[in-house]
Write a protein that holds these residues in place. Sequence first.
Motif: not given
Length: 464
Positions: A173-175, A179-185, A201-206
């Motif tokens: 759902x977060x994605x 869409x891009x989780x790379x710069x999210x906190x 899982x979130x960390x694994x998604x970057x």
Amino acid sequence: MHLIVVGLSHKTAPVEIREKLAVPESRIGEALSRLCTYQGVKEGLLLSTCNRVEVYSVVDDIDHGYGRIQEFLADTHLALSSEQLTPHLYWHTGDRAIAHLFRVAASLDSMIVGESQILGQLKDAFEVALAHKTTGVIMNKVVKKAISVAKRVRTETKIAEMAVSVSYAAVELAKKIFSDLAHRTVLLVGAGEMAKLAAQHLIAQGVGQVRITTRTPQHAVELAEQFGGTPVPFEQFKDDMASADIVLVSTGASHYLITADDVQRAVDARRNRPMFLIDISVPRNIDPAVRHVDNAFLFDIDDLKQRVEQNRAERLQEAEKAERMVVEEVGVVLEWMKSLEVTPTIVALKNRADDIKRGEVEKTMSRLAHLSAQDREIVEGLASAIVNKLIHNTMVTLKSEVNSSSGAAFIEAARRFYNLDSQPSGEGLSGDAAARPPCLSPQPQERQGEEAAPQTGGRKRTSS
């Protein structure tokens, strides 16, 4: 030769049985080598995971092979008697054994359909078998095909795309929101197990940064070290929410820790940039009124479970497509295995023809000593051409008819017409030698004291 599988899984045995039967990774090589000392066992592969222990083998005789593998499992795990083990075992041969392996590789037989771990475990098991030389032509072909089928299923279906765990559903759902989780906190409030899994899982998604708060400051510091994040004092986390794109809450509090006003202030400070809030707590820790705050997206445990059930149903639909692929690919392998049945006859026919040609040429040459080397080559070439033309149509027919209903009759006819079964020892290849090498050479003899055909009890048996 017959391909069989004997094993148990989460579907047939409780964890207390599975854990006793499991083979540690360090012992699989030794177990495989020992498996091939049982008479009639020609090839072997051992798949041992937390949810299944299975032995795949190529054997001379199906019933004898079942008995030997059951005996091997009992001998390997002395804590389990044959009487304790047998009720939990399943048995497959032929097309059912191939289909079972394909379904296992494609995760259609897994506890969570669509999970990816089993394919890696099968590859590892295959590598160990290759290293210990316990596989041959048949097993190598079938396992490689199983890996190929699993990859095809993942490529051509969506069986692995929908989350079927609560923690991963939160990430899915977060994605969708960012869409891009790379710069999210991410701000993790509390240390519930599902929240920690979701954070992993979130960390694994970057995800870019993880901030953690708990009522116990030391616990927050320890978790921050575990996740490579930053600890936040519990009394300050509401002020810190403005820096978080994703807020994961999982505490044991019996009341709302975060209100609609708290979230409104955070969204205002974020200049209306969206905020995703996940409440995995029971009782809930985020006031449901937060759903009315613009640019705040709240999901609780029931929302996530609903998402999981929807995804599980969609995975099962995709699994139906995968099952059809398995049936199709099993047919391909069965045709290949049938083609092996004709190989010994073709090899024996060619050897017989070559022996006859060689003998006749040698007799003729002994009476034509005056021929030059060039003339001798011409005579030998003529003999070879005649022999090849005579047996060519026979070999073509055998290859084309082997997969027909009359395939066995054609093979038998060829062997009779050319008197192939009366060849001297060494004149041509036997069925075993032509089809595949034994898993250990030379094959050990029957161990003293063993029965010729061990009792296999009232086992459940499935044959093709």
